[in-house]
Design a protein around this motif. Sequence first.
Motif, mmCIF file in Angstrom:
data_model
loop_
_atom_site.group_PDB
_atom_site.id
_atom_site.type_symbol
_atom_site.label_atom_id
_atom_site.label_comp_id
_atom_site.label_asym_id
_atom_site.label_seq_id
_atom_site.Cartn_x
_atom_site.Cartn_y
_atom_site.Cartn_z
ATOM 1 N N GLY A 1 -57.717 65.355 78.021
ATOM 2 C CA GLY A 1 -58.072 66.041 79.267
ATOM 3 C C GLY A 1 -58.266 65.121 80.454
ATOM 4 N N HIS A 2 -58.038 63.811 80.281
ATOM 5 C CA HIS A 2 -58.246 62.831 81.350
ATOM 6 C C HIS A 2 -56.916 62.186 81.738
ATOM 7 N N ASP A 3 -56.718 61.979 83.044
ATOM 8 C CA ASP A 3 -55.527 61.294 83.520
ATOM 9 C C ASP A 3 -55.751 59.790 83.471
ATOM 10 N N ILE A 4 -54.750 59.073 83.005
ATOM 11 C CA ILE A 4 -54.861 57.627 82.855
ATOM 12 C C ILE A 4 -53.624 56.934 83.412
ATOM 13 N N VAL A 5 -53.809 55.660 83.739
ATOM 14 C CA VAL A 5 -52.698 54.757 84.056
ATOM 15 C C VAL A 5 -52.800 53.587 83.094
ATOM 16 N N ARG A 6 -51.664 53.255 82.452
ATOM 17 C CA ARG A 6 -51.671 52.229 81.418
ATOM 18 C C ARG A 6 -50.454 51.319 81.627
ATOM 19 N N PRO A 7 -50.623 50.214 82.377
ATOM 20 C CA PRO A 7 -49.490 49.310 82.633
ATOM 21 C C PRO A 7 -49.069 48.558 81.379
ATOM 22 N N ARG A 8 -47.768 48.270 81.311
ATOM 23 C CA ARG A 8 -47.200 47.548 80.168
ATOM 24 C C ARG A 8 -46.365 46.388 80.708
ATOM 25 N N HIS A 9 -46.766 45.176 80.324
ATOM 26 C CA HIS A 9 -46.107 43.963 80.807
ATOM 27 C C HIS A 9 -45.525 43.183 79.630
ATOM 28 N N PRO A 10 -44.229 42.839 79.679
ATOM 29 C CA PRO A 10 -43.600 42.161 78.539
ATOM 30 C C PRO A 10 -44.136 40.763 78.270
ATOM 31 N N ASP A 11 -44.880 40.165 79.231
ATOM 32 C CA ASP A 11 -45.452 38.839 78.985
ATOM 33 C C ASP A 11 -46.897 38.910 78.499
#
Length: 282
Positions: A118-128
Amino acid sequence: MTTTQEPTTAHDPAGTEEFTREWEEWHAAGQRALADPHGFLAVTSLHWLDAEPTRFPDAPGAWSTGPDGVRVELDEGEELLLDGEPVRGRYDFGVLPERASRYATAGEAVIEVAKRGGHDIVRPRHPDNPLLRAFTRTPTYAPDPRWALTGRYLPFEEPRPVTVGAAVEGLQHVYDAPGEIEFTLPDGGTHRLTAFNGFRPGTFHVLFTDATSGVTTYAANRSLSIDEPDAQGRVTVDFNRATNLPCAYTDLATCPLPPAENRLPAAVEAGERIPLERGGQP
């Protein structure tokens, strides 16, 4: 529920070599997916959005959420690519369905925008990300046909909503359970596990713990995918293919926990073990 029936395996022991080869191919594919440059090991942070536009060091823009869903406000010189198209200035992602994710590209990074519990999230993904760069493999038990069982699918009259906890404290997930999977373990005990709908229609997803949990396997959960039943309701319950969820590797995952009835009292010495990243043994 426990009885003393004889266990039934889904594979003839004479086919152990072929069984092992198929398992190794399956396991290798899972390891490649885990090591994907933008997979879960590449996640660098988990941001819970609210009404206040907030900037994060590992993602461009100021992010917020409200009745109209997730919004990002990009400064001059900032850009995202969404479905291959450039996004500049203000962009509204809209209201996301539960468990949905959208992915935007920012240079070498991928920015996941999602709704969990029920919560909006931002989850960045970095290959390094160091966790990804240091990854080598996941320890497992040796594949053994003895743990590939023939079970039965027992459908409920109507799907039942089941609320379960999550790897993130205070978060809950709700899944529809269409029925139960019944099987007999090699020790002779017969058990039933609540099954959720799988990723493909007609398939199932089972979350469980057992007596190895927290000892040789990850404490919180393991996951097992089960193909659709045959005409007689039979299914294959192959614990050799029990896998870790992302929370076994990183604290930046919101994985569901098994329902209380899916805690097996026996030791299921099959499938993936505690990751090396969590102190597991090779």
